[in-house]
Design a protein around this motif. Structure first.
Motif, PDB file in Angstrom:
ATOM      1  N   LEU A 171       0.940  -1.390   0.083  1.00 21.06           N
ATOM      2  CA  LEU A 171       0.025  -0.062  -0.018  1.00 21.06           C
ATOM      3  C   LEU A 171       0.770   1.146   0.091  1.00 21.06           C
ATOM      4  O   LEU A 171       0.449   2.164  -0.766  1.00 21.06           O
ATOM      5  CB  LEU A 171      -0.905   0.041   1.409  1.00 21.06           C
ATOM      6  N   ASN A 172       1.888   1.022   0.853  1.00 19.69           N
ATOM      7  CA  ASN A 172       3.156   2.272   0.520  1.00 19.69           C
ATOM      8  C   ASN A 172       3.490   2.481  -0.527  1.00 19.69           C
ATOM      9  O   ASN A 172       3.679   3.594  -1.059  1.00 19.69           O
ATOM     10  CB  ASN A 172       4.089   2.065   1.754  1.00 19.69           C
ATOM     11  N   GLU A 173       3.853   1.369  -1.306  1.00 25.37           N
ATOM     12  CA  GLU A 173       4.547   1.236  -2.767  1.00 25.37           C
ATOM     13  C   GLU A 173       3.762   2.014  -3.528  1.00 25.37           C
ATOM     14  O   GLU A 173       4.106   2.609  -4.486  1.00 25.37           O
ATOM     15  CB  GLU A 173       4.743  -0.105  -3.199  1.00 25.37           C
ATOM     16  N   ILE A 174       2.321   1.334  -3.614  1.00 25.41           N
ATOM     17  CA  ILE A 174       1.223   2.101  -4.664  1.00 25.41           C
ATOM     18  C   ILE A 174       1.330   3.619  -4.598  1.00 25.41           C
ATOM     19  O   ILE A 174       1.463   4.195  -5.409  1.00 25.41           O
ATOM     20  CB  ILE A 174       0.008   1.361  -4.369  1.00 25.41           C
ATOM     21  N   ILE A 175       1.238   4.211  -3.096  1.00 25.30           N
ATOM     22  CA  ILE A 175       1.038   5.656  -3.134  1.00 25.30           C
ATOM     23  C   ILE A 175       2.128   6.443  -3.208  1.00 25.30           C
ATOM     24  O   ILE A 175       2.075   7.524  -4.014  1.00 25.30           O
ATOM     25  CB  ILE A 175       0.358   5.811  -1.787  1.00 25.30           C
ATOM     26  N   GLY A 176       3.110   5.591  -2.863  1.00 31.11           N
ATOM     27  CA  GLY A 176       4.592   6.621  -3.100  1.00 31.11           C
ATOM     28  C   GLY A 176       5.012   6.506  -4.612  1.00 31.11           C
ATOM     29  O   GLY A 176       5.644   7.461  -4.972  1.00 31.11           O
ATOM     30  N   THR A 177       4.732   5.405  -5.302  1.00 33.01           N
ATOM     31  CA  THR A 177       5.209   5.425  -6.435  1.00 33.01           C
ATOM     32  C   THR A 177       4.334   6.559  -7.493  1.00 33.01           C
ATOM     33  O   THR A 177       4.756   7.188  -8.165  1.00 33.01           O
ATOM     34  CB  THR A 177       4.908   3.903  -7.113  1.00 33.01           C
ATOM     35  N   SER A 178       3.065   6.512  -7.055  1.00 29.53           N
ATOM     36  CA  SER A 178       2.125   7.365  -7.742  1.00 29.53           C
ATOM     37  C   SER A 178       2.591   8.932  -7.483  1.00 29.53           C
ATOM     38  O   SER A 178       2.721   9.832  -8.452  1.00 29.53           O
ATOM     39  CB  SER A 178       0.894   7.442  -7.225  1.00 29.53           C
ATOM     40  N   SER A 179       3.186   9.189  -5.878  1.00 30.52           N
ATOM     41  CA  SER A 179       3.421  10.684  -5.773  1.00 30.52           C
ATOM     42  C   SER A 179       4.872  10.934  -6.408  1.00 30.52           C
ATOM     43  O   SER A 179       5.102  12.172  -6.510  1.00 30.52           O
ATOM     44  CB  SER A 179       3.631  10.472  -4.271  1.00 30.52           C
ATOM     45  N   ASP A 192      -6.375  11.787  -4.998  1.00 30.59           N
ATOM     46  CA  ASP A 192      -6.209  10.459  -4.269  1.00 30.59           C
ATOM     47  C   ASP A 192      -6.545   9.178  -5.250  1.00 30.59           C
ATOM     48  O   ASP A 192      -6.103   8.324  -5.215  1.00 30.59           O
ATOM     49  CB  ASP A 192      -7.376  10.449  -3.321  1.00 30.59           C
ATOM     50  N   LYS A 193      -7.347   9.685  -6.214  1.00 31.19           N
ATOM     51  CA  LYS A 193      -7.797   8.534  -7.291  1.00 31.19           C
ATOM     52  C   LYS A 193      -6.326   8.358  -8.193  1.00 31.19           C
ATOM     53  O   LYS A 193      -5.875   7.270  -8.507  1.00 31.19           O
ATOM     54  CB  LYS A 193      -8.710   9.180  -8.253  1.00 31.19           C
ATOM     55  N   LYS A 194      -5.396   9.413  -8.525  1.00 26.68           N
ATOM     56  CA  LYS A 194      -4.377   9.059  -9.095  1.00 26.68           C
ATOM     57  C   LYS A 194      -3.282   8.572  -8.246  1.00 26.68           C
ATOM     58  O   LYS A 194      -2.344   7.803  -8.779  1.00 26.68           O
ATOM     59  CB  LYS A 194      -3.797  10.670  -9.503  1.00 26.68           C
ATOM     60  N   LEU A 195      -3.190   8.811  -6.952  1.00 27.39           N
ATOM     61  CA  LEU A 195      -2.231   8.075  -6.047  1.00 27.39           C
ATOM     62  C   LEU A 195      -2.526   6.590  -5.875  1.00 27.39           C
ATOM     63  O   LEU A 195      -1.671   5.943  -5.753  1.00 27.39           O
ATOM     64  CB  LEU A 195      -2.409   8.814  -4.574  1.00 27.39           C
ATOM     65  N   ILE A 196      -3.765   6.463  -6.127  1.00 28.99           N
ATOM     66  CA  ILE A 196      -4.165   4.737  -6.421  1.00 28.99           C
ATOM     67  C   ILE A 196      -3.997   4.252  -7.556  1.00 28.99           C
ATOM     68  O   ILE A 196      -2.991   3.132  -7.750  1.00 28.99           O
ATOM     69  CB  ILE A 196      -5.468   4.341  -5.822  1.00 28.99           C
ATOM     70  N   THR A 197      -4.376   4.826  -8.614  1.00 25.29           N
ATOM     71  CA  THR A 197      -4.215   4.333 -10.228  1.00 25.29           C
ATOM     72  C   THR A 197      -2.869   4.242 -10.403  1.00 25.29           C
ATOM     73  O   THR A 197      -2.648   3.190 -11.359  1.00 25.29           O
ATOM     74  CB  THR A 197      -5.297   4.950 -10.931  1.00 25.29           C
ATOM     75  N   ILE A 198      -2.096   5.307 -10.556  1.00 24.72           N
ATOM     76  CA  ILE A 198      -0.848   5.533 -11.073  1.00 24.72           C
ATOM     77  C   ILE A 198       0.071   4.407 -10.618  1.00 24.72           C
ATOM     78  O   ILE A 198       0.804   3.725 -11.247  1.00 24.72           O
ATOM     79  CB  ILE A 198      -0.313   6.731 -11.120  1.00 24.72           C
ATOM     80  N   GLY A 199       0.145   4.109  -9.391  1.00 28.33           N
ATOM     81  CA  GLY A 199       1.143   3.278  -8.810  1.00 28.33           C
ATOM     82  C   GLY A 199       0.589   1.733  -8.558  1.00 28.33           C
ATOM     83  O   GLY A 199       0.931   1.001  -8.037  1.00 28.33           O
ATOM     84  N   LEU A 200      -0.789   1.795  -9.181  1.00 27.36           N
ATOM     85  CA  LEU A 200      -1.555   0.271  -8.834  1.00 27.36           C
ATOM     86  C   LEU A 200      -0.791  -0.726  -9.593  1.00 27.36           C
ATOM     87  O   LEU A 200      -0.598  -1.792  -8.871  1.00 27.36           O
ATOM     88  CB  LEU A 200      -2.805   0.481  -9.141  1.00 27.36           C
ATOM     89  N   PRO A 201      -0.153  -0.795 -10.794  1.00 24.94           N
ATOM     90  CA  PRO A 201       0.494  -1.538 -11.400  1.00 24.94           C
ATOM     91  C   PRO A 201       1.710  -1.836 -10.518  1.00 24.94           C
ATOM     92  O   PRO A 201       2.013  -2.909 -10.480  1.00 24.94           O
ATOM     93  CB  PRO A 201       0.782  -0.944 -12.983  1.00 24.94           C
ATOM     94  N   SER A 202       2.523  -0.839 -10.247  1.00 27.31           N
ATOM     95  CA  SER A 202       3.740  -1.084  -9.244  1.00 27.31           C
ATOM     96  C   SER A 202       3.364  -1.950  -8.203  1.00 27.31           C
ATOM     97  O   SER A 202       4.003  -2.694  -7.634  1.00 27.31           O
ATOM     98  CB  SER A 202       4.158   0.178  -8.962  1.00 27.31           C
ATOM     99  N   GLY A 203       2.172  -1.660  -7.440  1.00 27.72           N
ATOM    100  CA  GLY A 203       1.821  -2.402  -6.243  1.00 27.72           C
ATOM    101  C   GLY A 203       1.434  -3.669  -6.809  1.00 27.72           C
ATOM    102  O   GLY A 203       1.851  -4.641  -5.593  1.00 27.72           O
ATOM    103  N   ILE A 204       0.716  -3.959  -7.796  1.00 32.55           N
ATOM    104  CA  ILE A 204       0.285  -5.406  -8.072  1.00 32.55           C
ATOM    105  C   ILE A 204       1.864  -6.287  -8.278  1.00 32.55           C
ATOM    106  O   ILE A 204       2.110  -7.267  -7.840  1.00 32.55           O
ATOM    107  CB  ILE A 204      -0.287  -5.403  -9.157  1.00 32.55           C
ATOM    108  N   GLU A 205       2.883  -5.389  -8.912  1.00 32.77           N
ATOM    109  CA  GLU A 205       4.161  -5.980  -9.179  1.00 32.77           C
ATOM    110  C   GLU A 205       4.719  -6.321  -7.612  1.00 32.77           C
ATOM    111  O   GLU A 205       5.446  -7.496  -7.727  1.00 32.77           O
ATOM    112  CB  GLU A 205       5.014  -4.992 -10.116  1.00 32.77           C
ATOM    113  N   MET A 206       4.917  -5.388  -6.969  1.00 34.25           N
ATOM    114  CA  MET A 206       5.326  -5.786  -5.567  1.00 34.25           C
ATOM    115  C   MET A 206       4.693  -6.651  -4.744  1.00 34.25           C
ATOM    116  O   MET A 206       5.396  -7.395  -4.376  1.00 34.25           O
ATOM    117  CB  MET A 206       5.476  -4.422  -4.849  1.00 34.25           C
ATOM    118  N   LEU A 207       3.355  -6.799  -5.009  1.00 30.68           N
ATOM    119  CA  LEU A 207       2.446  -7.957  -4.319  1.00 30.68           C
ATOM    120  C   LEU A 207       3.177  -9.413  -4.884  1.00 30.68           C
ATOM    121  O   LEU A 207       3.237 -10.275  -4.061  1.00 30.68           O
ATOM    122  CB  LEU A 207       1.251  -7.704  -4.516  1.00 30.68           C
ATOM    123  N   LEU A 208       3.024  -9.224  -6.196  1.00 24.96           N
ATOM    124  CA  LEU A 208       3.606 -10.459  -6.660  1.00 24.96           C
ATOM    125  C   LEU A 208       4.831 -10.813  -6.300  1.00 24.96           C
ATOM    126  O   LEU A 208       5.296 -12.184  -6.136  1.00 24.96           O
ATOM    127  CB  LEU A 208       3.210 -10.596  -8.359  1.00 24.96           C
TER     128      LEU A 208
END
Length: 464
Positions: free
Chosen positions: A73-81, A252-268
């Protein structure tokens, strides 16, 4: 790079290779120093915990494995930011930059609060899944509950680093990060032992729980410093209490959506490591301990390449914010070249010092022998990581984070996990299959990122 004129110099004149190289290191070196201090804390922390027991190390490794899954979750928002802040600042829109920083802080805190609540409920059963060793489980529980409870503080602290670095104050971000790490290093032995080693003064004797409390308390140092600077204002960017008390849905929507692929990658990626930790625990707690020591030591060794990657990501975002696509490509190539060069010089001596490395943390002969066998494989993997870290700066700086997601999916779940199962249960390679899976998966990731860098339209991506 601690004033606005220097930031403008990076934005306006960073076009030729020599200047781009100079600006890349201006942004990267402070981050390297900061992460080096932070990583040094991790090593010292592991050193002191190892004085309790090698099983204490295994317990902390299991906690870290579980925490990595939530840290997504930190990765998703952080990457977007990173993309949002650097591109908004590159455009010269200071009010927008301020709003993005405010939303990053408050949104991270809210998400972390919710996540920590769920994790506190399920932490014990998850730990029991990883290990049946009562000592290891006890260490993980005592350390983990404290760290989980204060998760919002950790998430917000990461955001202050990101904000300061992406408005051009990498040195200041480094100093705040280093202040927390130094505090942690000083507090660790005081909180862990009844008698502080070397100076023989009374300590608190809290054991592994003391290590967790030392980390929590020291985290407040950089957070307080960073928040103060951002409230006071820096390079035309200034946050407000009003901005922190309200949510901006569009940001906030961008903070979730931009980094979401990165978050999925980190989850995997983290789930794949979770599988490896679980399989390694079947061979014994000693293997889990080796994983933890490898992660700390080689995490320290590759700090230069991740510093370069983070600096390059910011510089790529700056250049794309000014529509200078050629410079953005050049920055990525330079970051990759320097990453490979630096890691090549660092890793080879570690092969010859492998026994000394493990003896630093434990006197257990089994752990040392297992660790010495693993290092050549890990060194090979880290060499490949130097390529992917450099190339990834193009995708994180532009906001095209789907590429790291795909590379992570294929390398971890198309290569690493299947190979571990095949080598362990069909080929009967035993622990060797665990170690060999690392270089094979990293090589796959490099190939995918290189193809995407050459063939995709990442340089056309804009997020603000």
């Amino acid at each position: 790079m601690d004033n606005l004129s220097e930031v403008k110099d990076v934005l306006e004149k960073g076009t030729d290779r020599k200047t781009l190289t100079r600006n890349l290191f201006k942004l990267s070196v402070p981050g390297m120093i900061g992460f080096a201090v932070q990583s040094l804390y991790d090593i010292i922390d592991m050193f002191w915990i190892g004085k309790i027991s090698y099983k204490a190390i295994a317990g902390v490794v299991i906690f870290s494995t579980i925490f990595w899954l939530v840290e997504i979750l930190n990765e998703i928002i952080g990457t977007s930011s990173v993309s949002l802040i650097s591109q908004a600042f590159g455009k010269g829109d200071k009010p927008l930059t301020s709003r993005i920083i405010e939303q990053t802080l408050v949104f991270k805190a809210l998400v972390a609060l919710i996540a920590s609540g769920f994790l506190l409920l399920f932490f014990r059963p998850i730990v029991n899944f990883f290990s049946k060793d009562l000592d290891v489980v006890t260490y993980a529980i005592h350390y983990g509950y404290i760290r989980i409870f204060f998760m919002p503080i950790f998430f917000m602290t990461y955001s202050t680093f990101t904000a300061l670095r992406n408005v051009g104050h990498a040195t200041l971000a480094t100093l705040t990060m280093a202040s927390g790490a130094v505090a942690n290093i000083l507090l660790d032995p005081v909180f862990i032992f009844e008698k502080v080693p070397l100076i023989d003064i009374p300590g608190l004797g809290l054991g592994v729980s003391g290590a967790a409390w030392a980390t929590v308390i020291s985290t407040f140092v950089p957070l307080t410093w960073g928040i103060y600077v951002l409230f006071k204002g820096i390079s035309g960017v200034k946050i407000s209490l009003k901005g922190l008390l309200s949510l901006d849905k569009s940001i906030d929507k961008k903070l979730i959506t931009i980094g979401l692929p990165s978050g999925i990658e980190m989850l995997l990626r983290n789930l794949s490591y979770t599988v490896l930790i679980k399989i390694s625990s079947l061979f014994g707690s000693e293997y889990v301990t080796v994983f933890g020591i490898n992660e700390r030591m080689f995490g320290f060794a590759i700090i230069p390449i991740f510093g370069l990657s983070m600096g390059a990501s910011t510089l790529v975002g700056f250049q794309l914010g000014r529509n200078n696509e050629k410079a953005a490509k050049e920055v990525t190539i330079l970051a990759t070249f320097y990453s490979v060069t630096v890691i090549s010089a660092i890793l080879m001596p570690l092969i010859f010092l492998r026994k000394q490395i493990f003896h630093l943390f434990t006197s257990n002969e089994t752990v040392m022998n297992i660790g010495m066998q693993s290092i050549p494989y890990i060194v090979c993997a880290l060499f490949f990581i130097s390529f992917s870290a450099g190339l990834s700066s193009a995708f994180f700086g532009s906001g095209k984070t789907s590429v790291p997601m795909v590379s992570g999916l294929v390398s971890r779940w198309g290569v690493m996990v299947p190979f571990v199962f095949i080598s362990s249960y069909l080929l009967r390679l035993g622990p060797v299959g665990l170690w060999l899976s690392f270089p094979l998966s990293e090589l796959a990731e490099v190939l995918i990122m290189w193809i995407a860098f050459v063939k995709s339209d990442w340089h056309k991506k804009r997020v603000v």
